[in-house]
Enzyme design. Sequence first.
Site, short mmCIF file in Angstrom:
data_model
loop_
_atom_site.label_atom_id
_atom_site.label_comp_id
_atom_site.label_asym_id
_atom_site.label_seq_id
_atom_site.Cartn_x
_atom_site.Cartn_y
_atom_site.Cartn_z
N SER A 28 -3.27 -4.89 1.40
CA SER A 28 -3.40 -5.98 2.37
C SER A 28 -4.19 -7.15 1.80
O SER A 28 -5.33 -6.98 1.35
CB SER A 28 -4.10 -5.48 3.63
OG SER A 28 -3.33 -4.52 4.30
N HIS A 59 1.75 -7.76 3.91
CA HIS A 59 2.61 -6.95 3.04
C HIS A 59 4.00 -7.59 3.05
O HIS A 59 4.76 -7.43 4.02
CB HIS A 59 2.68 -5.50 3.55
CG HIS A 59 1.40 -4.75 3.39
ND1 HIS A 59 1.20 -3.82 2.39
CD2 HIS A 59 0.25 -4.80 4.09
CE1 HIS A 59 -0.02 -3.32 2.49
NE2 HIS A 59 -0.61 -3.90 3.52
N HIS A 81 3.52 2.39 5.23
CA HIS A 81 2.41 3.20 5.74
C HIS A 81 2.95 4.29 6.67
O HIS A 81 3.94 4.09 7.38
CB HIS A 81 1.42 2.34 6.53
CG HIS A 81 0.80 1.23 5.73
ND1 HIS A 81 1.47 0.05 5.50
CD2 HIS A 81 -0.41 1.13 5.13
CE1 HIS A 81 0.68 -0.74 4.78
NE2 HIS A 81 -0.45 -0.11 4.54
N TYR A 83 1.60 5.21 9.37
CA TYR A 83 1.46 4.80 10.77
C TYR A 83 2.58 3.89 11.24
O TYR A 83 2.74 3.67 12.45
CB TYR A 83 0.11 4.12 11.02
CG TYR A 83 -0.14 2.82 10.27
CD1 TYR A 83 0.51 1.64 10.61
CD2 TYR A 83 -1.05 2.78 9.23
CE1 TYR A 83 0.28 0.47 9.92
CE2 TYR A 83 -1.30 1.61 8.54
CZ TYR A 83 -0.63 0.46 8.89
OH TYR A 83 -0.87 -0.70 8.20
N GLU A 84 3.40 3.37 10.32
CA GLU A 84 4.55 2.57 10.72
C GLU A 84 5.68 3.45 11.27
O GLU A 84 6.68 2.92 11.77
CB GLU A 84 5.05 1.75 9.55
CG GLU A 84 4.08 0.65 9.12
CD GLU A 84 4.55 -0.09 7.88
OE1 GLU A 84 5.37 -1.01 8.04
OE2 GLU A 84 4.12 0.26 6.77
N ALA A 111 -7.12 -2.41 0.87
CA ALA A 111 -8.28 -2.90 1.60
C ALA A 111 -8.86 -1.71 2.36
O ALA A 111 -8.11 -0.92 2.95
CB ALA A 111 -7.87 -4.01 2.56
N MET A 209 -6.06 3.53 5.21
CA MET A 209 -4.87 4.12 5.82
C MET A 209 -3.69 4.20 4.86
O MET A 209 -2.55 4.20 5.29
CB MET A 209 -4.46 3.30 7.06
CG MET A 209 -5.56 3.07 8.06
SD MET A 209 -5.05 1.91 9.37
CE MET A 209 -6.65 1.59 10.16
N SER A 210 -3.97 4.28 3.56
CA SER A 210 -2.87 4.26 2.59
C SER A 210 -3.29 4.96 1.30
O SER A 210 -4.23 5.75 1.29
CB SER A 210 -2.50 2.79 2.29
OG SER A 210 -3.55 2.13 1.59
N ASN A 233 -14.51 -4.75 5.06
CA ASN A 233 -15.39 -4.78 6.24
C ASN A 233 -16.29 -3.55 6.20
O ASN A 233 -15.99 -2.57 5.52
CB ASN A 233 -14.56 -4.78 7.53
CG ASN A 233 -13.59 -3.61 7.59
OD1 ASN A 233 -12.46 -3.72 7.11
ND2 ASN A 233 -14.03 -2.50 8.17
N HIS A 245 -7.73 -6.67 11.87
CA HIS A 245 -6.93 -6.84 10.65
C HIS A 245 -7.11 -8.24 10.10
O HIS A 245 -7.05 -8.46 8.89
CB HIS A 245 -5.45 -6.57 10.96
CG HIS A 245 -4.59 -6.51 9.73
ND1 HIS A 245 -4.72 -5.53 8.76
CD2 HIS A 245 -3.60 -7.33 9.28
CE1 HIS A 245 -3.84 -5.73 7.80
NE2 HIS A 245 -3.16 -6.82 8.08
#
Length: 277
Positions: A28, A59, A81, A83-84, A111, A209-210, A233, A245
Amino acid sequence: MNETVQKAVDLIREKTTITPKVAVTLGSGLGGLADNIDADAVISYEDIPGFPASTVPGHDGKFVIGHLGDVPVIAMKGRFHYYEGYPMWKVVLPTRVISALGVETFVVSNAAGGVNTSFSPGDLMVIADHINQMGDHPLIGPNNDEIGPRFPDMSSAYDEALIDIAEQEAKAMELSLQRGVYAATTGPTYETPAEVRMFRTLGADAVGMSTVPEVIAARHAGSRVLGISCISNAAAGILDQPLSHEEVIETTEKVTANFMELVTRIITRVGKGEQQL
């Protein structure tokens, strides 16, 4: 090689005569590195048979194939991902295709939220190890012995020689490069403060998350992997503010120049064959 991977490989080879030596996965807000590649071919994922679409802001969903300096590379400008809604085999499909093209060195980026309280937004962290908390695994199911073993060794998931190169080049840039453990969750929610405390107790320094599925697939195929996280963050509960995000993208864009220079330096050395200890 399964049919889906073979069709993707065939299409890529129709578009370019370049044989990539290094693959770069751009997380990201870090896709700007692809603009520095002297591109021979740019292929949208949607044009590749069997590929899903990348739906996340930051992306772009493209392969960029060409040269970074003198090194032939293939860059993933965006990833898929879990989660997609994609199954794990589709999440790692680009990794499988890149491996089938003959690439043996992967540089993966992301990220991530800083779990280690000494980290600051904008820090870069080389990944020394990971914790898979995604509740799934890309190698579940029948094993293809032509790709790799049924039970791959993950004791050195992230190549120590490549980490050494990254740390040497960061020092030459006078860039502070953190080193730590990356924990992967499914998302798409950010972690709760209690979950962040749990990850810190487990020894994680960053959470995202990746990345972990791709690293597993690359290591299964026998490739070397270097991982770099941009600490975008402070993870939940460290600062008294909500996460977004937009903040992730904003932070990664601020450090993209350092990230691009560091990765370019690393790839230049790998291209010279400097990946052995």
